[in-house]
Design an enzyme around this catalytic site. Structure first.
Site, PDB file in Angstrom:
ATOM      1  CE  LYS A  17      -3.227  -5.540   4.712  1.00 44.28           C
ATOM      2  NZ  LYS A  17      -3.679  -5.984   3.483  1.00 44.28           N
ATOM      3  NE  ARG A  93      -9.069  -6.323   0.147  1.00 45.13           N
ATOM      4  CZ  ARG A  93      -7.479  -6.422   0.053  1.00 45.13           C
ATOM      5  NH1 ARG A  93      -7.097  -7.597   0.089  1.00 45.13           N
ATOM      6  NH2 ARG A  93      -6.729  -5.381  -0.205  1.00 45.13           N
ATOM      7  NE  ARG A 130       2.242  -0.263  -1.201  1.00 44.39           N
ATOM      8  CZ  ARG A 130       0.961  -0.740  -0.618  1.00 44.39           C
ATOM      9  NH1 ARG A 130       1.101  -1.511   0.587  1.00 44.39           N
ATOM     10  NH2 ARG A 130      -0.097  -0.592  -1.076  1.00 44.39           N
ATOM     11  NE  ARG A 162      -0.021  -2.842  -4.664  1.00 41.57           N
ATOM     12  CZ  ARG A 162      -0.856  -3.356  -3.858  1.00 41.57           C
ATOM     13  NH1 ARG A 162      -0.251  -3.731  -2.882  1.00 41.57           N
ATOM     14  NH2 ARG A 162      -2.063  -3.308  -3.664  1.00 41.57           N
ATOM     15  NE  ARG A 173      -5.545  -0.577  -2.718  1.00 41.40           N
ATOM     16  CZ  ARG A 173      -4.292  -0.257  -3.005  1.00 41.40           C
ATOM     17  NH1 ARG A 173      -3.851   0.854  -3.768  1.00 41.40           N
ATOM     18  NH2 ARG A 173      -3.438  -1.013  -2.431  1.00 41.40           N
TER      19      ARG A 173
HETATM   20  P1  AMP Z   1      -3.514  -6.022  -1.778  1.00 45.21           P
HETATM   21  O1  AMP Z   1      -2.109  -6.525  -2.214  1.00 45.21           O
HETATM   22  O2  AMP Z   1      -3.803  -7.180  -0.532  1.00 45.21           O
HETATM   23  O3  AMP Z   1      -3.363  -4.566  -1.591  1.00 45.21           O
HETATM   24  O4  AMP Z   1      -4.748  -6.460  -2.803  1.00 45.21           O
HETATM   25  C1  AMP Z   1      -4.524  -5.873  -4.023  1.00 45.21           C
HETATM   26  C2  AMP Z   1      -5.999  -5.983  -4.882  1.00 45.21           C
HETATM   27  O5  AMP Z   1      -6.200  -7.309  -5.091  1.00 45.21           O
HETATM   28  C3  AMP Z   1      -7.045  -5.361  -3.921  1.00 45.21           C
HETATM   29  O6  AMP Z   1      -7.304  -3.770  -3.992  1.00 45.21           O
HETATM   30  C4  AMP Z   1      -8.236  -5.949  -4.596  1.00 45.21           C
HETATM   31  O7  AMP Z   1      -8.560  -5.422  -5.936  1.00 45.21           O
HETATM   32  C5  AMP Z   1      -7.898  -7.481  -4.912  1.00 45.21           C
HETATM   33  N1  AMP Z   1      -8.116  -8.284  -3.685  1.00 45.21           N
HETATM   34  C6  AMP Z   1      -7.019  -8.934  -2.961  1.00 45.21           C
HETATM   35  N2  AMP Z   1      -7.430  -9.609  -1.965  1.00 45.21           N
HETATM   36  C7  AMP Z   1      -8.567  -9.537  -2.109  1.00 45.21           C
HETATM   37  C8  AMP Z   1      -9.962 -10.130  -1.397  1.00 45.21           C
HETATM   38  N3  AMP Z   1      -9.735 -10.984  -0.252  1.00 45.21           N
HETATM   39  N4  AMP Z   1     -11.113  -9.965  -1.876  1.00 45.21           N
HETATM   40  C9  AMP Z   1     -11.339  -9.082  -2.906  1.00 45.21           C
HETATM   41  N5  AMP Z   1     -10.190  -8.553  -3.683  1.00 45.21           N
HETATM   42  C10 AMP Z   1      -9.128  -8.607  -3.299  1.00 45.21           C
END
Ligand code: AMP
Length: 220
Positions: A17, A93, A130, A162, A173
């Site tokens: 993504k 989400r 990653r 990360r 997740r």
């Molecule tokens: P990502 O980089 O999109 O995988 O986001 C990393 C982390 O940020 C996620 O595992 C959540 O803890 C938090 N996060 C990001 N976007 C959201 C969202 N729309 N709603 C809730 N938590 C989010």
């Protein structure tokens, strides 16, 4: 220059993504709005909000809908996104976020909700490999590292794993994705905005498929 686009990207963690979002933003000349990147920036700034978010993120949980909706609403109102559009990555989400987004975008609705499909077994392997640039967020893999000793090719930042790419957090997740986010694909299918693309293959292959699918959707 293209006409811009209002696009949401859905897909499991590790589906590619983020990589496709960067390319789409460049292609359509619109901002890439990643809620994960925005939260990581807040963590880096050491704000109180950032510290709270970090604990949730490291455990693989979700930051509250109320907070995330506020963050996104504010960002989409900025002139760059309000003008030509955006690539929204990581939001919505949950169903509550999707409904809030519908209200936020009621005057200029989403055009495309792109779902990158990659099986769970494949994404676990990808996430384990990653690596990301600490400063600009550029994504690498142990199979495709930066040219020079884990130093980012774009801005020279340190390229690391990360904090939330640990096995336990990844499993959590993926469970949350299946329970909370996957049902949104059906929500957007019903609304006629869903475009589904197979996310297996090289980033170039996938990007070619993505652009073709968007073109077909827009001319339908
Ligand atoms: P990502 O980089 O999109 O995988 O986001 C990393 C982390 O940020 C996620 O595992 C959540 O803890 C938090 N996060 C990001 N976007 C959201 C969202 N729309 N709603 C809730 N938590 C989010």
């Amino acid at each position: 220059m293209t006409n811009g686009i209002r696009l949401v990207l859905l897909g499991r963690q590790g589906s590619g993504k983020g990589t496709q979002a960067v390319r789409l933003a460049e292609h359509f000349d619109v901002p890439h709005i990643s809620t994960g990147d925005m939260l990581r920036a807040a963590v880096k700034d050491g704000t109180e909000f950032g510290l709270k978010a970090k604990a949730v993120m490291d455990a693989g949980g979700l930051v509250s809908d109320e907070i995330m909706v506020g963050v996104v609403q504010e960002r989409l109102a900025q002139p760059d996104a309000a003008g030509r559009g955006y690539i929204l990555d990581g939001f919505p989400r949950t169903e509550a976020q999707a409904r809030a987004l519908e209200a936020i975008t009621s005057t200029l609705p989403l055009e495309v909700v792109l779902n990158l499909e990659v099986a769970e077994s494949e994404v676990i392997e990808r996430i384990t490999k990653r690596r990301v640039c600490r400063s600009c967020g550029r994504i690498y893999s142990v199979d495709t590292p930066p040219a020079d000793d884990w130093t980012c090719d774009t801005d020279g930042g340190e390229v690391v794993q990360r904090d939330d790419d640990t096995e336990g957090a990844v499993r959590k997740r993926l469970e949350l994705y299946a329970a909370e986010t996957l049902p949104l694909v059906e929500f957007y299918r019903a609304g006629g905005q869903a475009v589904e693309v197979d996310g297996l293959g090289t980033p170039d292959d996938v990007f070619g498929r993505v652009i073709d699918a968007i073109t077909v959707h827009q001319s339908a």
